[in-house]
Design an enzyme around this catalytic site. Structure first.
Site, PDB file in Angstrom:
ATOM      1  N   ARG A  53       0.871  -1.178   0.000  1.00  0.00           N
ATOM      2  CA  ARG A  53       0.000   0.000   0.000  1.00  0.00           C
ATOM      3  C   ARG A  53       0.905   1.224   0.000  1.00  0.00           C
ATOM      4  O   ARG A  53       2.120   1.099   0.083  1.00  0.00           O
ATOM      5  CB  ARG A  53      -1.014  -0.003   1.166  1.00  0.00           C
ATOM      6  CG  ARG A  53      -0.718  -0.793   2.389  1.00  0.00           C
ATOM      7  CD  ARG A  53       0.236  -0.182   3.370  1.00  0.00           C
ATOM      8  NE  ARG A  53       0.065   1.236   3.539  1.00  0.00           N
ATOM      9  CZ  ARG A  53       1.029   2.068   3.834  1.00  0.00           C
ATOM     10  NH1 ARG A  53       2.268   1.626   4.022  1.00  0.00           N
ATOM     11  NH2 ARG A  53       0.807   3.363   3.959  1.00  0.00           N
ATOM     12  N   ALA A  55       0.906   5.180  -2.090  1.00  0.00           N
ATOM     13  CA  ALA A  55       0.774   5.530  -3.509  1.00  0.00           C
ATOM     14  C   ALA A  55       1.969   5.091  -4.373  1.00  0.00           C
ATOM     15  O   ALA A  55       1.784   4.397  -5.383  1.00  0.00           O
ATOM     16  CB  ALA A  55       0.513   7.031  -3.630  1.00  0.00           C
ATOM     17  N   ASP A 243      -1.641  10.953  -1.823  1.00  0.00           N
ATOM     18  CA  ASP A 243      -2.002   9.907  -2.795  1.00  0.00           C
ATOM     19  C   ASP A 243      -2.324  10.507  -4.157  1.00  0.00           C
ATOM     20  O   ASP A 243      -2.266   9.824  -5.175  1.00  0.00           O
ATOM     21  CB  ASP A 243      -3.202   9.107  -2.291  1.00  0.00           C
ATOM     22  CG  ASP A 243      -2.769   8.236  -1.132  1.00  0.00           C
ATOM     23  OD1 ASP A 243      -2.713   8.743   0.006  1.00  0.00           O
ATOM     24  OD2 ASP A 243      -2.433   7.063  -1.370  1.00  0.00           O
ATOM     25  N   ASN A 253      -5.007  12.759   0.808  1.00  0.00           N
ATOM     26  CA  ASN A 253      -4.187  11.817   1.577  1.00  0.00           C
ATOM     27  C   ASN A 253      -5.113  11.042   2.517  1.00  0.00           C
ATOM     28  O   ASN A 253      -6.331  11.264   2.565  1.00  0.00           O
ATOM     29  CB  ASN A 253      -3.092  12.583   2.346  1.00  0.00           C
ATOM     30  CG  ASN A 253      -2.040  11.664   2.930  1.00  0.00           C
ATOM     31  OD1 ASN A 253      -1.533  10.784   2.260  1.00  0.00           O
ATOM     32  ND2 ASN A 253      -1.722  11.833   4.207  1.00  0.00           N
TER      33      ASN A 253
HETATM   34  O1  MRU Z   1      -4.477   3.329   2.188  1.00  0.00           O
HETATM   35  P1  MRU Z   1      -2.975   3.453   2.124  1.00  0.00           P
HETATM   36  O2  MRU Z   1      -2.273   2.827   3.275  1.00  0.00           O
HETATM   37  O3  MRU Z   1      -2.446   3.008   0.775  1.00  0.00           O
HETATM   38  O4  MRU Z   1      -2.734   5.014   2.220  1.00  0.00           O
HETATM   39  C1  MRU Z   1      -1.429   5.523   2.211  1.00  0.00           C
HETATM   40  C2  MRU Z   1      -1.378   6.984   2.379  1.00  0.00           C
HETATM   41  O5  MRU Z   1      -2.382   7.667   2.479  1.00  0.00           O
HETATM   42  C3  MRU Z   1      -0.017   7.620   2.303  1.00  0.00           C
HETATM   43  O6  MRU Z   1       0.067   8.724   3.163  1.00  0.00           O
HETATM   44  C4  MRU Z   1       0.220   8.089   0.878  1.00  0.00           C
HETATM   45  O7  MRU Z   1       0.034   7.018  -0.009  1.00  0.00           O
HETATM   46  C5  MRU Z   1       1.558   8.634   0.688  1.00  0.00           C
HETATM   47  S1  MRU Z   1       2.747   7.343   0.593  1.00  0.00           S
HETATM   48  C6  MRU Z   1       4.281   7.924   0.368  1.00  0.00           C
END
Ligand code: MRU
Length: 369
Positions: A53, A55, A243, A253
């Site tokens: 997980r 982005a 994201d 985010n």
């Molecule tokens: O649902 P997730 O765990 O994939 O969400 C991740 C986030 O919201 C992070 O803050 C975002 O992807 C930035 S990662 C460098």
């Protein structure tokens, strides 16, 4: 980054085993387990179920998934179908589309007999670029930490707050929001990190695990504690990930980021977003209206996961029988609440001008009003 003294990326190709390896993040922070992905379905499930997980990591994983499939069947038909299946795995992080579009465009111009190897090369390129982008985000964010450290007495830590996990686990390495922290720590600048729990999935525990592995001082707080800490002068700086960021600097985010931005704004605390350029969606400007927000299973809200005294990972229900949870997974922080965007090219204002000046070649997709 290091786990028990050994360097890992969050995804890599193991040539000996001829398989892509990932760290299974569903088991962290309790168990550190590496799993393989080979079929297209393996990659789909890894992204959907959040074994991977974050982005940038979702983008890199999709690139590897497409590449492994191209080695089996390089036809246009398979390319189209694989693209469609992978892009449907998660809706909000734009890195997924960015990586798949980049691969598809190049592969369509590659002869069938070379597609598999070209696709693998692309997946490696995307991974390696991510590492370099994040390293540079770290160096640019380091200047912000240094400026705050310079106003403090010696050994007094810079107190940062972060939300969710925008750490190395969410990228291929370094992380985005955590990269300036790692750079500061490497230079022995004292820092302390307030780590938001980030209900419902508690990705903050991943951040706590990462910081612990690197020996960085931190405390795990409930999502509701941030505003209180800010009011009492206990936070110097907020850095979060993203994201999807619009061409005008609106930041989408993990759910709850917006509330942190409001609290930071009310308390005059700098609120920065660590932004790799592949996370910019140049085709949109209004994040609230235009970014699709993932709705996840209500069970992530009505239940909570943890490790019990016997060492087994259990889920327990926290809501009354018959009460259902609602689970929007992301929110949008408007550009006006963002002090600055920390990118691989430098720090800029959260605005069309700020982003365009740093990325003139990428900004060609910006739509005029
Ligand atoms: O649902 P997730 O765990 O994939 O969400 C991740 C986030 O919201 C992070 O803050 C975002 O992807 C930035 S990662 C460098």
């Amino acid at each position: 980054m290091k786990v028990n003294g050994k360097h890992y990326r969050s995804i890599w190709f193991d040539a000996g085993a001829n398989k892509v390896k990932i760290i299974d993040q569903r088991l962290l922070p309790y168990d550190f387990k590496i799993i393989s992905a080979e079929s297209l379905e393996d990659f789909e499930i890894a992204i959907k179920d959040m074994a991977v997980r974050g982005a940038p990591l979702i983008g890199a994983t999709a690139a590897f998934g497409l590449a492994r499939q191209m080695l089996r069947d390089p036809s246009d038909n398979c390319l189209d179908k694989s693209y469609e299946r992978l892009i449907r795995t998660r809706p909000t992080a734009i890195n997924l589309k960015w990586a798949l579009d980049r691969c598809k465009k190049i592969l369509l111009n590659t002869s069938l007999n070379k597609r598999g190897s070209r696709a693998m090369k692309l997946a490696h390129e995307i991974s390696n670029e991510d590492v370099e982008i994040n390293r540079n985000i770290g160096l640019n964010g380091l200047n912000i930490i240094k400026a705050i450290a310079n106003q403090k007495s010696e050994n007094e830590p810079v107190r940062l707050l972060t939300h969710c996990n925008a750490g190395w686990l969410a990228t291929v390495d370094w992380g985005t929001a955590t990269s300036p922290m790692y750079q500061a720590h490497n230079l022995k600048i004292p820092i302390h990190v307030w780590v938001d729990e980030t209900r419902p999935r508690n990705q903050g525990a991943l951040t706590a695990w990462e910081l612990q592995c690197q020996g960085i001082s931190h405390k795990y707080i409930t999502d509701n504690a941030g505003g209180h800490l800010m009011q009492h002068g206990l936070v110097d700086l907020v850095i979060v990930g993203t994201d999807r960021t619009t061409a005008a600097g609106d930041v989408c985010n993990k759910i709850g980021t917006y509330l942190k931005a409001l609290a930071a704004h009310d308390n005059g605390i700098p609120f920065y977003v660590a932004l790799p350029s592949p996370t910019i969606d140049w085709t949109i400007k209004d994040g609230i209206k235009e970014i699709p927000i993932e709705e996840r299973n209500e069970m992530e809200v009505s239940q909570i996961q943890g490790k019990d005294a016997s060492g087994s990972i259990e889920r327990i229900k926290v809501t009354p029988e018959g009460t259902e949870g609602a689970n929007p997974a992301f929110d949008v922080t408007p550009a006006r609440l963002v002090t600055g965007l920390i990118t691989e090219k430098g720090v800029c204002q959260a605005s069309v001008e700020g982003l365009t000046n740093l990325f003139p070649n990428l900004a060609k997709d910006v739509k005029n009003d």
